[in-house]
Design an enzyme around this catalytic site. Sequence first.
Site, PDB file in Angstrom:
ATOM      1  N   LYS A  69       0.813  -1.164   0.185  1.00 39.70           N
ATOM      2  CA  LYS A  69      -0.185   0.197   0.064  1.00 39.70           C
ATOM      3  C   LYS A  69       0.795   1.287   0.035  1.00 39.70           C
ATOM      4  CE  LYS A  69      -4.082  -0.222   2.263  1.00 39.70           C
ATOM      5  NZ  LYS A  69      -5.085  -0.445   2.925  1.00 39.70           N
ATOM      6  N   ASP A 105     -10.243   4.159   1.807  1.00 44.11           N
ATOM      7  CA  ASP A 105     -10.517   3.484   3.063  1.00 44.11           C
ATOM      8  C   ASP A 105     -11.262   4.590   4.166  1.00 44.11           C
ATOM      9  OD1 ASP A 105      -9.184   1.096   2.693  1.00 44.11           O
ATOM     10  OD2 ASP A 105      -7.426   1.643   3.331  1.00 44.11           O
TER      11      ASP A 105
END
Length: 276
Positions: A69, A105
Amino acid sequence: MSGRIPLAGVVGHPVAHSRSPALHGHWLRRYGLAGHYVPLDVAPGDLAEAMAALPRLGFVGCNVTIPHKVAVLDLADTVSDRARAIGAANTLVFGPDGLAADNTDGEGFIENLRRNAPGWSATDGPAVVLGAGGASRAVVTALLAAGAPEIRVANRTAARAEALRDAFGARVTVHDWNCAGDIVSDTGLVANTTSLGMTGQPPFDVPLDRLSPGAVATDLVYTPLDTTFLSRARAAGCRTVDGLGMLLYQAVPGFEAWFGLRPEVDEDLRRAVLPA
Ligand code: ATR
């Protein structure tokens, strides 16, 4: 796209545990769309090569998960402001301008609360965020953008909470992990972003008896779905929102960008994605 069937997937290492193929696969079937979403196990040393190859193989984008990520930001041609602020990406779109990296997110976190705790607003009062890891950065970024007046962060390793305050400014306040139970009164929201209480991890052990009954409590842990954190918050009279919704809502923008349709989150999807 030249008549090709669009492909997407989740790039991780390992990746077999990911629920994203079940999630996107459910939507593809439900809407009868041509497309495939597959798990892609890519070792860290192969990430750059994989990112160059995927668009050529017909991929329109992908999710990225642990351990990629952060590293993927260096490979992106454009990085959204929120991915830059979080310092990590979870959603990539391969377009005419190259690889665009975003992080959904925080959007998933906020949307989960808006849908499942109607009337809740980040502006209602201080928020408490337990934990200061990668997930916490996404939550803090989203709460600040949504207007939270104060975010109290408590983390076992104080330096990580201090790094959040240094990055995000004075609306973030840092609190001792051993006193986390003392900062949960007079708040609008309490969020657990630690791995405590997750199946296979140590139990959640922060006392929540001082929690204000008006607060909303949400756990990012969704295995199990009903965690000790959530049951303690319920016992204190709070509305609770489980963590599965965040996983579902963070996936919406990616699916829409790749397959051209904004999908719905509903009970059928929850059932399809729930770990067996
Ligand atoms: P993620 O990307 O899911 O946030 P992470 O960056 O590894 O994962 O962060 C895990 C979080 O859970 C951290 O806040 C971590 O605290 P530390 O920064 O002190 O490691 C927290 N955590 C994990 N195990 C813990 C434990 N036994 N007690 C308290 N906090 C714990």
